[in-house]
Design a protein around this motif. Structure first.
Motif, PDB file in Angstrom:
ATOM      1  N   VAL A  26      60.050  37.722  24.873  1.00  0.00           N
ATOM      2  CA  VAL A  26      58.446  36.958  24.485  1.00  0.00           C
ATOM      3  C   VAL A  26      58.211  37.793  23.222  1.00  0.00           C
ATOM      4  N   ALA A  27      57.554  37.246  22.394  1.00  0.00           N
ATOM      5  CA  ALA A  27      57.369  37.739  20.994  1.00  0.00           C
ATOM      6  C   ALA A  27      56.244  39.016  21.145  1.00  0.00           C
ATOM      7  N   LEU A  28      56.224  39.816  20.248  1.00  0.00           N
ATOM      8  CA  LEU A  28      55.080  40.972  20.400  1.00  0.00           C
ATOM      9  C   LEU A  28      53.661  40.412  20.559  1.00  0.00           C
ATOM     10  N   PHE A  29      53.388  39.415  20.002  1.00  0.00           N
ATOM     11  CA  PHE A  29      51.915  38.898  19.906  1.00  0.00           C
ATOM     12  C   PHE A  29      51.240  38.420  21.108  1.00  0.00           C
ATOM     13  N   ASP A  30      52.667  37.347  21.837  1.00  0.00           N
ATOM     14  CA  ASP A  30      52.387  36.927  22.975  1.00  0.00           C
ATOM     15  C   ASP A  30      52.354  38.300  24.079  1.00  0.00           C
ATOM     16  N   SER A  31      53.034  39.014  24.036  1.00  0.00           N
ATOM     17  CA  SER A  31      53.156  40.313  25.052  1.00  0.00           C
ATOM     18  C   SER A  31      51.855  40.849  24.828  1.00  0.00           C
ATOM     19  N   LEU A  32      51.215  41.049  23.853  1.00  0.00           N
ATOM     20  CA  LEU A  32      50.106  41.858  23.642  1.00  0.00           C
ATOM     21  C   LEU A  32      49.001  41.057  24.526  1.00  0.00           C
ATOM     22  N   LEU A  33      49.103  39.743  24.010  1.00  0.00           N
ATOM     23  CA  LEU A  33      47.634  38.923  24.799  1.00  0.00           C
ATOM     24  C   LEU A  33      48.029  39.108  26.114  1.00  0.00           C
ATOM     25  N   MET A  34      49.087  38.849  26.816  1.00  0.00           N
ATOM     26  CA  MET A  34      49.265  38.945  28.391  1.00  0.00           C
ATOM     27  C   MET A  34      48.893  40.251  29.036  1.00  0.00           C
ATOM     28  N   ARG A  35      48.857  41.434  28.216  1.00  0.00           N
ATOM     29  CA  ARG A  35      48.451  42.763  28.510  1.00  0.00           C
ATOM     30  C   ARG A  35      47.130  42.884  28.464  1.00  0.00           C
ATOM     31  N   LEU A  36      46.438  42.243  27.579  1.00  0.00           N
ATOM     32  CA  LEU A  36      45.083  42.116  27.502  1.00  0.00           C
ATOM     33  C   LEU A  36      44.589  41.361  28.504  1.00  0.00           C
ATOM     34  N   LEU A  37      45.187  40.408  28.989  1.00  0.00           N
ATOM     35  CA  LEU A  37      44.532  39.549  29.906  1.00  0.00           C
ATOM     36  C   LEU A  37      44.766  40.356  31.429  1.00  0.00           C
ATOM     37  N   GLY A  38      45.891  41.037  31.374  1.00  0.00           N
ATOM     38  CA  GLY A  38      45.949  41.845  32.795  1.00  0.00           C
ATOM     39  C   GLY A  38      44.817  42.908  32.791  1.00  0.00           C
ATOM     40  N   ILE A  39      44.370  43.509  31.655  1.00  0.00           N
ATOM     41  CA  ILE A  39      43.451  44.508  31.451  1.00  0.00           C
ATOM     42  C   ILE A  39      42.082  44.029  31.720  1.00  0.00           C
ATOM     43  N   CYS A  40      41.845  42.412  31.357  1.00  0.00           N
ATOM     44  CA  CYS A  40      40.575  41.810  31.721  1.00  0.00           C
ATOM     45  C   CYS A  40      40.442  41.840  33.224  1.00  0.00           C
ATOM     46  N   LEU A  41      41.309  41.459  33.767  1.00  0.00           N
ATOM     47  CA  LEU A  41      41.316  41.096  35.230  1.00  0.00           C
ATOM     48  C   LEU A  41      41.008  42.325  36.228  1.00  0.00           C
ATOM     49  N   ALA A  42      41.715  43.628  35.658  1.00  0.00           N
ATOM     50  CA  ALA A  42      41.508  44.802  36.302  1.00  0.00           C
ATOM     51  C   ALA A  42      40.086  45.396  35.782  1.00  0.00           C
ATOM     52  N   SER A  43      39.497  45.142  34.836  1.00  0.00           N
ATOM     53  CA  SER A  43      38.164  45.332  34.324  1.00  0.00           C
ATOM     54  C   SER A  43      37.305  44.667  35.207  1.00  0.00           C
ATOM     55  N   PHE A  44      37.449  43.434  35.411  1.00  0.00           N
ATOM     56  CA  PHE A  44      36.209  42.802  36.383  1.00  0.00           C
ATOM     57  C   PHE A  44      36.334  43.088  37.633  1.00  0.00           C
ATOM     58  N   SER A  45      37.466  43.471  38.228  1.00  0.00           N
ATOM     59  CA  SER A  45      37.735  43.972  39.551  1.00  0.00           C
ATOM     60  C   SER A  45      36.927  45.323  39.579  1.00  0.00           C
ATOM     61  N   SER A  46      37.153  46.213  38.811  1.00  0.00           N
ATOM     62  CA  SER A  46      36.511  47.483  38.669  1.00  0.00           C
ATOM     63  C   SER A  46      35.068  47.494  38.415  1.00  0.00           C
ATOM     64  N   GLY A  47      34.556  46.673  37.689  1.00  0.00           N
ATOM     65  CA  GLY A  47      32.868  46.538  37.500  1.00  0.00           C
ATOM     66  C   GLY A  47      32.471  45.915  38.861  1.00  0.00           C
ATOM     67  N   LEU A  48      32.965  44.903  39.465  1.00  0.00           N
ATOM     68  CA  LEU A  48      32.473  44.365  40.627  1.00  0.00           C
ATOM     69  C   LEU A  48      32.710  45.471  41.935  1.00  0.00           C
ATOM     70  N   GLY A  49      33.748  46.083  41.873  1.00  0.00           N
ATOM     71  CA  GLY A  49      33.916  46.999  42.972  1.00  0.00           C
ATOM     72  C   GLY A  49      32.891  48.152  42.790  1.00  0.00           C
ATOM     73  N   GLU A  50      32.653  48.926  41.555  1.00  0.00           N
ATOM     74  CA  GLU A  50      31.582  49.717  41.486  1.00  0.00           C
ATOM     75  C   GLU A  50      30.323  49.181  41.922  1.00  0.00           C
ATOM     76  N   LEU A  51      29.782  48.080  41.504  1.00  0.00           N
ATOM     77  CA  LEU A  51      28.508  47.458  41.756  1.00  0.00           C
ATOM     78  C   LEU A  51      28.460  47.467  43.200  1.00  0.00           C
ATOM     79  N   THR A  52      29.502  46.943  44.019  1.00  0.00           N
ATOM     80  CA  THR A  52      29.495  46.982  45.655  1.00  0.00           C
ATOM     81  C   THR A  52      29.422  48.329  46.259  1.00  0.00           C
ATOM     82  N   PHE A  53      30.058  49.182  45.822  1.00  0.00           N
ATOM     83  CA  PHE A  53      29.836  50.452  46.375  1.00  0.00           C
ATOM     84  C   PHE A  53      28.471  51.036  46.453  1.00  0.00           C
TER      85      PHE A  53
END
Length: 472
Positions: free
Chosen positions: A118-145
């Motif tokens: 995978v090209a570096l640009f594509d790999s960077l985009l995939m990592r940023l997408l994963g970070i976004c998913l983890a961020s959404f989960s963390s924000g919703l989890g903090e709110l819920t607790f």
């Protein structure tokens, strides 16, 4: 969209005799409650910190680290704004937490995507997408607790829960920074992959450790006001809760849901008193501008062993400075966020704006140090000591702001008609959830400011002949 209240799914026998109210049983229940909320805060936030601590390794040197901060906070802000303001009715805690766990694991697995083809640009985009998913989960989890903590009564028990949750979020910073310090030598793919199993601890703690709110009704704990008294009466003769999220308990009245006008009426004083008067947004704006925009440029020559024996064991390359600053910051955040759980009194209301003022002063000093060098480039020891002290103070201020604001909101009680317990509960949940966007807004603004700040400070260093930031 209606959310049904359920804390755990274990069966509860209403006919079973209640446990005798003794100091030992009370301590045991409070210990289980504290441990549960500590683990919730720890696991919910630890991946967020791992990502921030790994910012230098997740993106190529030419990519500003503020991009990581942006992707790591904007989805969390969306979750914190969306859920309390858009959704109505009673909360399905079980479904929320299971969903957060699944999203977080998916995000971290996606974050590992680093195929050689995978090209570096594509790999960077995939990592940023994963970070976004983890961020959404963390924000919703903090709110819920935080909302879940309001289900416990009397107020001393609710404060116990939110205090330990804040302590857990502080520990997450320390554990996350330390974890990445230890595993980063294994590479991004392996290090992040090992971290992806941590969210599984949340449902385990939720199902097997967390006491249900009803069990505290049998304890001889002090009631602070009339709302606590009403809630204790209700839990003493409660309707048994269902064992699935889809079945609703029989309620004597029709369903209760706060309208948009009800929510606006509740949030207006919070916007003035907490977000503006106490400068919650500013605390996190200054704090994360330092962490993401200034700290990456606070680099110095590698200390020689013959002159700095201890420091040379910690800093063995210039890339070690940034995770070191993160570790120092997270340690002091943990200590200050644990202040209430350690039994220290909360800050007086008149002093809640003090952390923001101190953060502004700290930001000004570290920017000057990075740009021009307060002690000169030949006094690395003095510069290092100054930065160490300022980063420590920054962490104390940020942690105190977090735990004290949420603790005070947790302890407030809405003024509702006598006996309207469901409405009182929903108002408590909404109020503590409605201010969650304040810290995320400050962090988001900081991620935007951090990009030009880092680039500008690096150019200023290069102009005076200090080129370490270019090799990061």
């Amino acid at each position: 969209m209606d959310e049904d209240s359920l804390v755990g799914n274990q069966d509860y026998d209403d006919a079973a005799p209640r446990e005798p109210t003794t100091s030992a049983s009370t301590r045991r229940l409070l210990l289980k409650l504290g441990c549960s909320f500590f683990l919730f805060g720890l696991i919910n936030n630890v991946l967020y910190v791992v990502i921030l601590s790994a910012a230098l390794d997740l993106v190529p040197p030419s990519t500003p680290k503020g991009i990581i901060a942006f992707c790591n906070i904007f989805p969390a802000l969306v979750a914190k704004v969306g859920w309390p303001y858009v959704l109505k009715g009673r909360i399905r805690y079980t479904r929320r937490l299971n969903g957060c766990c699944a999203i977080s694991i998916a995000g971290m697995i996606n974050d590992r995507s680093d195929a050689k083809v995978v090209a570096l640009f594509d790999s960077l985009l995939m990592r940023l997408l994963g970070i976004c998913l983890a961020s959404f989960s963390s924000g919703l989890g903090e709110l819920t607790f935080l909302q879940l903590s309001t289900r416990y009564h009397p107020s001393s028990v609710a404060g116990h829960a939110v205090g330990y949750f804040a302590s857990g979020t502080g520990a997450a910073g320390l554990v996350g920074a330390l974890l990445w310090w230890l595993v980063r030598g294994l590479g991004v793919r392996t290090g992040v992959g090992m971290s992806s199993v941590l969210p599984l601890l949340i449902p385990l703690s939720y199902y097997f450790i967390l006491p249900r709110p009803e069990v505290f009704a049998a304890l001889a704990l002090p009631s602070i006001d009339e709302e606590d008294h009403l809630d204790n009466e209700a839990t003493a003769s409660y309707t048994p809760l269902p064992t699935t999220d889809d079945d609703s308990p029989v309620m004597p009245k029709g369903p209760v849901a706060l309208s948009p006008s009800d929510k606006w009426h509740l949030v207006k004083p919070l916007l003035l008193n907490v977000i503006l008067t106490h400068a919650t947004v500013c605390v996190y704006l200054f704090e994360y501008t330092i962490n993401q925009g200034v700290a990456p440029t606070l680099v110095y020559p590698v200390p020689p062993p013959e002159k700095y024996w201890i420091l040379s064991k910690i800093v063995q390359s210039i890339r070690d400075y940034y995770p070191l600053w993160q570790l120092v910051y997270q340690t002091t955040v943990f200590l200050s966020r644990s202040s209430i759980s350690l039994g220290l009194p909360p800050l007086p209301s008149r002093l809640l704006s003090l952390p923001a003022i101190l953060q502004a002063v700290i930001l000004f000093i570290v920017v000057i140090e990075s740009a021009v060098g307060i002690f000169g480039d030949d006094s690395e020891a003095l510069s290092f000591s100054l930065v160490f002290l300022l980063i420590s103070l920054e962490g104390f201020c940020g942690g105190l702001a977090y735990v004290n604001v949420f603790y005070r909101i947790n302890q407030e009680h809405p003024h509702v008609p006598h006996g309207d317990l469901e409405r009182a509960r929903q108002e408590r949940e909404f109020k503590i959830g409605s201010i969650g966007f304040a810290d995320s807004t400050g962090i988001l603004l900081a991620s935007i400011v951090a990009v030009p700040t880092e680039l500008g400070l690096c150019r200023a260093q290069v102009a005076r002949g200090k080129k370490f930031c270019k090799s990061l």
